[in-house]
Design an enzyme around this catalytic site. Sequence first.
Site, mmCIF file in Angstrom:
data_model
loop_
_atom_site.group_PDB
_atom_site.id
_atom_site.type_symbol
_atom_site.label_atom_id
_atom_site.label_comp_id
_atom_site.label_asym_id
_atom_site.label_seq_id
_atom_site.Cartn_x
_atom_site.Cartn_y
_atom_site.Cartn_z
ATOM 1 N N ASP A 1 -15.695 -29.288 43.577
ATOM 2 C CA ASP A 1 -16.630 -29.649 42.507
ATOM 3 C C ASP A 1 -17.478 -30.824 42.984
ATOM 4 O O ASP A 1 -17.150 -31.449 43.994
ATOM 5 C CB ASP A 1 -15.876 -29.993 41.215
ATOM 6 C CG ASP A 1 -16.718 -29.716 39.958
ATOM 7 O OD1 ASP A 1 -17.916 -29.376 40.097
ATOM 8 O OD2 ASP A 1 -16.176 -29.837 38.849
ATOM 9 N N ASP B 1 -15.076 -37.090 37.274
ATOM 10 C CA ASP B 1 -15.434 -38.161 36.341
ATOM 11 C C ASP B 1 -14.197 -38.516 35.518
ATOM 12 O O ASP B 1 -13.429 -39.418 35.876
ATOM 13 C CB ASP B 1 -16.615 -37.677 35.488
ATOM 14 C CG ASP B 1 -17.091 -38.726 34.502
ATOM 15 O OD1 ASP B 1 -16.897 -39.914 34.770
ATOM 16 O OD2 ASP B 1 -17.662 -38.359 33.441
HETATM 17 P P1 5GP Z 1 -15.001 -34.439 34.247
HETATM 18 O O1 5GP Z 1 -15.213 -35.495 33.208
HETATM 19 O O2 5GP Z 1 -14.305 -33.266 33.698
HETATM 20 O O3 5GP Z 1 -14.330 -34.999 35.492
HETATM 21 O O4 5GP Z 1 -16.435 -33.950 34.724
HETATM 22 C C1 5GP Z 1 -17.057 -32.898 34.061
HETATM 23 C C2 5GP Z 1 -18.444 -32.599 34.521
HETATM 24 O O5 5GP Z 1 -19.331 -33.597 33.985
HETATM 25 C C3 5GP Z 1 -18.722 -32.612 36.003
HETATM 26 O O6 5GP Z 1 -18.369 -31.414 36.669
HETATM 27 C C4 5GP Z 1 -20.236 -32.787 35.990
HETATM 28 O O7 5GP Z 1 -20.887 -31.559 35.786
HETATM 29 C C5 5GP Z 1 -20.452 -33.690 34.788
HETATM 30 N N1 5GP Z 1 -20.628 -35.085 35.242
HETATM 31 C C6 5GP Z 1 -19.761 -36.100 35.108
HETATM 32 N N2 5GP Z 1 -20.274 -37.233 35.626
HETATM 33 C C7 5GP Z 1 -21.499 -36.907 36.106
HETATM 34 C C8 5GP Z 1 -22.526 -37.650 36.781
HETATM 35 O O8 5GP Z 1 -22.429 -38.867 37.051
HETATM 36 N N3 5GP Z 1 -23.662 -36.979 37.108
HETATM 37 C C9 5GP Z 1 -23.837 -35.661 36.826
HETATM 38 N N4 5GP Z 1 -24.988 -35.084 37.201
HETATM 39 N N5 5GP Z 1 -22.882 -34.909 36.206
HETATM 40 C C10 5GP Z 1 -21.728 -35.535 35.851
#
Ligand code: 5GP
Length: 204
Positions: A111, A115
Amino acid sequence: MSKLHISYNQIHESIRQSVDRYHINDNFKPDLMIAIGGGGFIPARMLRTFLKKTERGNIPIQAIGLSLYEELANAGGEEKPGTQVQKTQWLNFGASHSEISLLGRRILIVDEVDDTRTTLAYAVEELKKDVEAEEIRRGMKPGESNTTFGVFVLHNKIKPKKRDLPEDIMKNYFAAVEMPDQWLVYPWDAVDIESHTELANKNA
Ligand code: 5GP
């Protein structure tokens, strides 16, 4: 929240360096990648350039689609937001008409960013369930196929995570770059790639 623009070249180079740094070709040696769409697609393809081919050739890249949404969970009468993941696309490995199996593979889940870790934890959980179901279908005990999972992300944000990954996964957890918590702007989201790249180069 501060924003950081990142260029294609920076991503390409970070991936190249991380494959060396983690000795991915000598240690984990993936033979299958599962890219989480849409952010994991381009990183997975770039990563393949630096991974050693197997005797079957280029490492296959399969895709799964996941989307993250906020849900109001009713906890003890109190409404509070929870984060849920939904499958929008999945593998059909192990299906009766499929010749490809997950069993015995060394699978790298790819991925773009870790985040809150919610998406990755969900992907790992669901893929492990698939492996177990396939093992049972083929008359094996759960875990008998020795299928191994790892995770590769371009960026891991250093922050408290909402979910953990199992210990066996963390042994094969590769983040090309560790970052403070900030909003990352990826080149595939750019409408004007020239000015995006200029901003990314200024930050470098
Ligand atoms: P999680 O919170 O589940 O780790 O991340 C979920 C999704 O949020 C990531 O796959 C991504 O698509 C989006 N995301 C989280 N942080 C960022 C960021 O800083 N930039 C971008 N473009 N997408 C993000």
